[in-house]
Write a protein that holds these residues in place. Structure first.
Motif, short mmCIF file in Angstrom:
data_model
loop_
_atom_site.label_atom_id
_atom_site.label_comp_id
_atom_site.label_asym_id
_atom_site.label_seq_id
_atom_site.Cartn_x
_atom_site.Cartn_y
_atom_site.Cartn_z
N VAL A 161 73.21 57.53 69.15
CA VAL A 161 73.83 57.33 68.50
C VAL A 161 72.76 56.76 67.06
CG1 VAL A 161 76.16 57.40 66.64
CG2 VAL A 161 76.02 57.85 69.10
N THR A 162 72.52 57.26 65.95
CA THR A 162 71.88 56.24 65.27
C THR A 162 73.30 54.86 64.96
OG1 THR A 162 70.71 58.09 64.64
CG2 THR A 162 70.97 55.88 62.79
N THR A 163 72.04 54.04 64.99
CA THR A 163 73.14 52.81 65.12
C THR A 163 72.74 52.25 63.76
OG1 THR A 163 72.07 51.58 66.80
CG2 THR A 163 74.12 52.21 67.07
N SER A 164 71.20 52.10 63.31
CA SER A 164 71.35 51.27 62.42
C SER A 164 69.36 52.14 61.95
CB SER A 164 69.97 50.19 62.76
OG SER A 164 71.10 49.22 63.45
N GLN A 165 69.33 51.76 60.14
CA GLN A 165 68.20 52.19 59.71
C GLN A 165 67.48 51.64 58.40
OE1 GLN A 165 67.87 56.75 57.69
NE2 GLN A 165 69.88 56.90 59.71
N TYR A 166 66.16 51.53 58.12
CA TYR A 166 65.66 50.73 57.35
C TYR A 166 64.57 51.63 56.92
CZ TYR A 166 64.11 46.08 55.99
OH TYR A 166 63.72 44.40 55.48
N VAL A 167 64.03 51.38 55.73
CA VAL A 167 63.77 52.35 55.14
C VAL A 167 62.99 51.03 54.33
CG1 VAL A 167 63.51 54.23 52.96
CG2 VAL A 167 65.04 54.39 54.51
N ILE A 168 61.21 51.21 54.07
CA ILE A 168 60.61 50.28 53.46
C ILE A 168 59.62 51.59 52.85
CG2 ILE A 168 58.45 49.15 53.87
CD1 ILE A 168 59.92 48.02 56.77
N SER A 169 59.01 50.66 51.58
CA SER A 169 58.41 51.18 51.00
C SER A 169 57.46 49.82 49.75
CB SER A 169 59.53 52.51 49.06
OG SER A 169 57.56 52.73 48.94
N ALA A 170 56.28 49.75 50.49
CA ALA A 170 55.85 49.13 49.32
C ALA A 170 54.60 49.62 48.86
CB ALA A 170 55.80 48.16 50.56
N GLN A 171 53.98 48.65 47.77
CA GLN A 171 52.78 49.16 46.98
C GLN A 171 51.91 48.15 46.98
OE1 GLN A 171 53.19 52.10 43.73
NE2 GLN A 171 52.08 51.17 43.32
N TYR A 172 51.10 48.77 47.05
CA TYR A 172 49.54 47.20 47.72
C TYR A 172 48.09 47.65 46.49
CZ TYR A 172 52.10 45.83 51.51
OH TYR A 172 52.77 45.29 52.59
N THR A 173 47.79 47.02 45.72
CA THR A 173 46.73 46.95 44.62
C THR A 173 45.31 46.33 45.76
OG1 THR A 173 47.86 46.92 42.67
CG2 THR A 173 46.21 46.41 42.46
N LEU A 174 44.66 46.72 45.54
CA LEU A 174 43.51 46.01 46.61
C LEU A 174 42.84 45.72 44.72
CD1 LEU A 174 42.63 49.48 47.89
CD2 LEU A 174 43.32 47.50 49.12
N ARG A 175 43.02 44.37 45.68
CA ARG A 175 42.47 43.51 44.30
C ARG A 175 40.55 43.55 44.08
NH1 ARG A 175 47.33 39.09 44.32
NH2 ARG A 175 48.18 40.16 43.10
N ALA A 176 40.29 42.71 45.47
CA ALA A 176 38.97 42.67 45.63
C ALA A 176 37.94 43.75 45.47
CB ALA A 176 38.63 42.15 46.42
N LYS A 177 38.54 44.96 45.99
CA LYS A 177 37.66 46.29 45.25
C LYS A 177 37.44 46.95 44.35
CE LYS A 177 38.04 51.06 47.23
NZ LYS A 177 37.93 51.55 46.33
N PRO A 178 36.04 46.96 44.29
CA PRO A 178 35.48 47.69 42.91
C PRO A 178 35.76 49.37 43.17
CG PRO A 178 33.39 46.96 44.09
CD PRO A 178 35.18 46.67 44.59
N THR A 179 36.44 49.72 41.69
CA THR A 179 37.07 51.27 41.43
C THR A 179 35.98 51.53 40.44
OG1 THR A 179 38.15 50.92 39.93
CG2 THR A 179 38.90 50.84 42.36
N ALA A 180 35.69 53.28 40.23
CA ALA A 180 34.72 54.03 39.31
C ALA A 180 35.64 53.02 38.56
CB ALA A 180 34.59 55.34 39.46
N HIS A 181 36.94 53.94 38.15
CA HIS A 181 37.58 53.32 36.73
C HIS A 181 38.06 52.07 35.95
CE1 HIS A 181 39.89 57.83 36.40
NE2 HIS A 181 39.10 57.63 37.42
#
Length: 181
Positions: A161-181
């Motif tokens: 029987v499912t007793t516990s659920q944990y949902v996560i969503s996170a977003q990270y910016t790659l600060r040191a990585k150069p991009t074309a935009h």
């Protein structure tokens, strides 16, 4: 002579059959109530322990990924279940590739560094990486990649029987990585 008087019999000491049956039934009801409460409390305690463990392991994942993503100078590979970052290791300029990977067969998230693989999270029911450019649009280009979004769902069960659920969503910016935009 004295006429003998019939002796009166005193009632027998003890309980009648009806009294024993009623007492046994009441004792059974009381025992059932106590056991039900005990089982309920044990399940609640186990559910809380699961939630605490899921919170702890997922925080470790988020902190490690945050640190690595912020300092990453490049992304060498990415898929729905895997992300490989090139991360500086010291001030002399040496780097290492660090991979975060979800294994659906074992339902675990792994962190692979040169010479070591660490299981960060177990019991992961669903997991995805999503990759975005600097305009928050989904991208498949290593050159445009600027943000990484992580979504996962951890499920713990007790006696099927499912007793516990944990949902996560996170977003990270790659600060040191150069991009074309």
């Amino acid at each position: 002579m004295w006429a003998s008087e019939p002796r009166r019999r005193r009632p027998a000491a003890g309980l009648s059959l009806t009294e024993v049956i009623v007492a046994t039934a009441l004792l059974g009801l009381l025992a059932t109530a106590v056991m039900t409460s005990f089982v309920f409390l044990l399940r609640g305690e186990k559910s809380l322990a699961h939630y605490t463990e899921m919170n702890s392991t997922s925080r470790e994942l988020l902190e490690l990924l945050s640190r690595d993503a912020k300092s990453a100078i490049a992304v060498t590979n990415f898929t729905t279940y895997s992300l490989t970052l090139t991360v500086p290791q010291d001030t002399a300029g040496s780097t290492a590739d660090i991979t975060y990977e979800y294994d659906p067969s074992t339902k675990t998230i792994l962190r692979e560094t040169p010479g070591a693989t660490t299981t960060l999270v177990r019991h992961v029911e669903s997991f995805t990486f999503r990759y975005l450019n600097s305009n928050n649009a989904t991208t498949t280009s290593l050159v445009e990649l600027k943000q990484v979004q992580l979504s996962l769902r951890i499920v713990r069960s007790l006696a099927y029987v499912t007793t516990s659920q944990y949902v996560i969503s996170a977003q990270y910016t790659l600060r040191a990585k150069p991009t074309a935009h």
